[in-house]
Design a protein around this motif. Sequence first.
Motif, PDB file in Angstrom:
ATOM      1  N   THR A  35      32.339 -57.284   5.227  1.00 36.57           N
ATOM      2  CA  THR A  35      31.229 -56.422   5.627  1.00 36.57           C
ATOM      3  C   THR A  35      31.635 -54.978   5.359  1.00 36.57           C
ATOM      4  O   THR A  35      32.810 -54.620   5.536  1.00 36.57           O
TER       5      THR A  35
ATOM      6  N   SER B 245      20.187 -58.762  -2.133  1.00 35.69           N
ATOM      7  CA  SER B 245      21.100 -59.907  -2.148  1.00 35.69           C
ATOM      8  C   SER B 245      21.154 -60.504  -3.554  1.00 35.69           C
ATOM      9  O   SER B 245      20.136 -60.537  -4.252  1.00 35.69           O
TER      10      SER B 245
ATOM     11  N   GLU C  96      24.169 -60.104   1.687  1.00 33.02           N
ATOM     12  CA  GLU C  96      23.212 -59.727   2.734  1.00 33.02           C
ATOM     13  C   GLU C  96      23.223 -58.213   2.906  1.00 33.02           C
ATOM     14  O   GLU C  96      24.263 -57.564   2.756  1.00 33.02           O
ATOM     15  N   SER C  97      22.056 -57.647   3.260  1.00 36.82           N
ATOM     16  CA  SER C  97      21.982 -56.244   3.664  1.00 36.82           C
ATOM     17  C   SER C  97      21.493 -56.194   5.096  1.00 36.82           C
ATOM     18  O   SER C  97      20.826 -57.114   5.561  1.00 36.82           O
ATOM     19  N   ASN C  98      21.806 -55.118   5.774  1.00 37.06           N
ATOM     20  CA  ASN C  98      21.452 -54.995   7.193  1.00 37.06           C
ATOM     21  C   ASN C  98      19.995 -54.559   7.354  1.00 37.06           C
ATOM     22  O   ASN C  98      19.664 -53.387   7.197  1.00 37.06           O
ATOM     23  N   ASP C  99      19.137 -55.534   7.686  1.00 40.25           N
ATOM     24  CA  ASP C  99      17.696 -55.255   7.832  1.00 40.25           C
ATOM     25  C   ASP C  99      17.397 -54.273   8.952  1.00 40.25           C
ATOM     26  O   ASP C  99      16.390 -53.570   8.926  1.00 40.25           O
TER      27      ASP C  99
ATOM     28  N   PHE D 119      26.168 -53.548   4.193  1.00 38.45           N
ATOM     29  CA  PHE D 119      25.955 -54.778   3.399  1.00 38.45           C
ATOM     30  C   PHE D 119      27.163 -55.706   3.531  1.00 38.45           C
ATOM     31  O   PHE D 119      28.246 -55.286   3.936  1.00 38.45           O
ATOM     32  N   ARG D 120      26.921 -56.975   3.193  1.00 36.34           N
ATOM     33  CA  ARG D 120      27.960 -57.986   3.175  1.00 36.34           C
ATOM     34  C   ARG D 120      28.157 -58.433   1.731  1.00 36.34           C
ATOM     35  O   ARG D 120      27.178 -58.573   0.983  1.00 36.34           O
TER      36      ARG D 120
END
Lengths: 130, 365
Positions: A26, A48, A80-83, A103-104
């Motif tokens: 992360t 993503s 993934e991104s942080n919504d 983001f991950r």
Amino acid sequence: MSNVPSDLKYTKSHEWVRDNADGTVTVGITDHAQEALGDIVFVEAPESGREVDADEATAVVESVKAASDIYSPLAGEIVESNDLLTDTPDAINTSPYDEGWIFRLAPSDMAALDGLLDAAAYEKVVEDEA
Amino acid sequence: MGLRTPLFSEHERLGARLVPFGGWDMPLHYGSQIEEHHAVRRGAGLFDVSHMRPVDIDGPGALPFLRFLLANDVARLQSPGKALYSCMLNAQGGVVDDLIVYARSPDRYRLVVNAGTADKDIAWMTARCAGFEVVIQPRADLAMIAVQGPEARARAEPRLPAAVRANAMRLQPFFAAEGDGWFVGRTGYTGEDGFEIMLPGEQAAGLWQALLAAGVHPCGLGARDTLRLEAGMNLYGQDMDDTVGPLESGLGWTVAWEPAERDFIGRAALTGLHDDPARRAFVGLLLTGPGIIRNHLKVLSNSVEMGEITSGGFSPTLERSIAFARVAPGLGATCEVEIRGKPVSARVVKPPFVRHGKILVDRLT
């Protein structure tokens, strides 16, 4: 003095990296970085599935003052991104290491993580900037 | 290191982030620029604006000199204490500076000019005062504190000297009162009610501390910029400058064309531009797509470049990005702003965006 957790890795450009021990990491920006930027009002997060290189401009964080590129610390694929940051970008200000993650990433070479700065080395970077 | 106002140590004590501005080291914010912004819209905030320069122009020739020097007409200041906003133009119709003039008596005026342009302005005035019986006196001895917001005047009242208090509290907007070396104007740069207070520099820290103790929130240049942008107020050097005049920066209302026989510097150039079909428009933009509008970004209409952002940023009150733009004539009701190479939708609106705490533009897309 800003908060620099000892269990994270860091970059000279003020990103932090957390090893999730599941083949992903992360990424966010440090407490020092959020404080220097001021109130954060907009985040453009990566899609993503996007493949990024190490040091590639991957996200944009906009504060009241200016827009700043966020660089991927490692090569790999965005998973993934942080919504949360869409509606509350200031989570980066209030919780830079937890709720304010950006983001991950699934790194293509997890061993490259060892090449990043540890907390002590990052603290030195911040000191040298002052 | 830049110049320091008499309140510099107060800013350090409050942990301000200090930045260079117009030759001065000034507070950008004291923690959160957005909280400071809201404090002014909802309660009261105070600003150190001592970097701005009061300039007294006195003498029997003061009125005719200012009527020649300024594009707005100082003869409109019929009652003592009344204030007027004006541009000071060059012969080409560009703006040397924008300023406020207060009438103190029929032959005594006080101007307040911008920090970064103060020396240029004083040289400009001095070079043009020949033939007028005036004394031009810059007042670097005065500090200036702005206290702004719906609660600002009430919080300031007990902290004003008795010699000016009652008169200050009776002021109509855009008037000033003075006494005991203090000069209190019901003016500002935020779109809220409040005072701008000029006072002897050595008394500034006392007023600053008293206002803080009264719960007034310290505010830096960052909040000052977002407040003025929401309020539809121009910033010299961004929205207009030596090369761009009032008719292309939304300041046509400050040019006094009547009486027609009044000759002022820049009049001929403005007259030529007034009916020019190529004259650019100055508009407000509300970003409807994602992102933040920054200064100098391109404004597009159907992929055709129409102009440029002069001031842009995040509006804490609207919770989205707003801007001023200078554009070719004929821009429609919507346009795009090019952000990082991509066109993002915006709506064309008429500033101000916010006044007296109320949103004045339709936020819906």
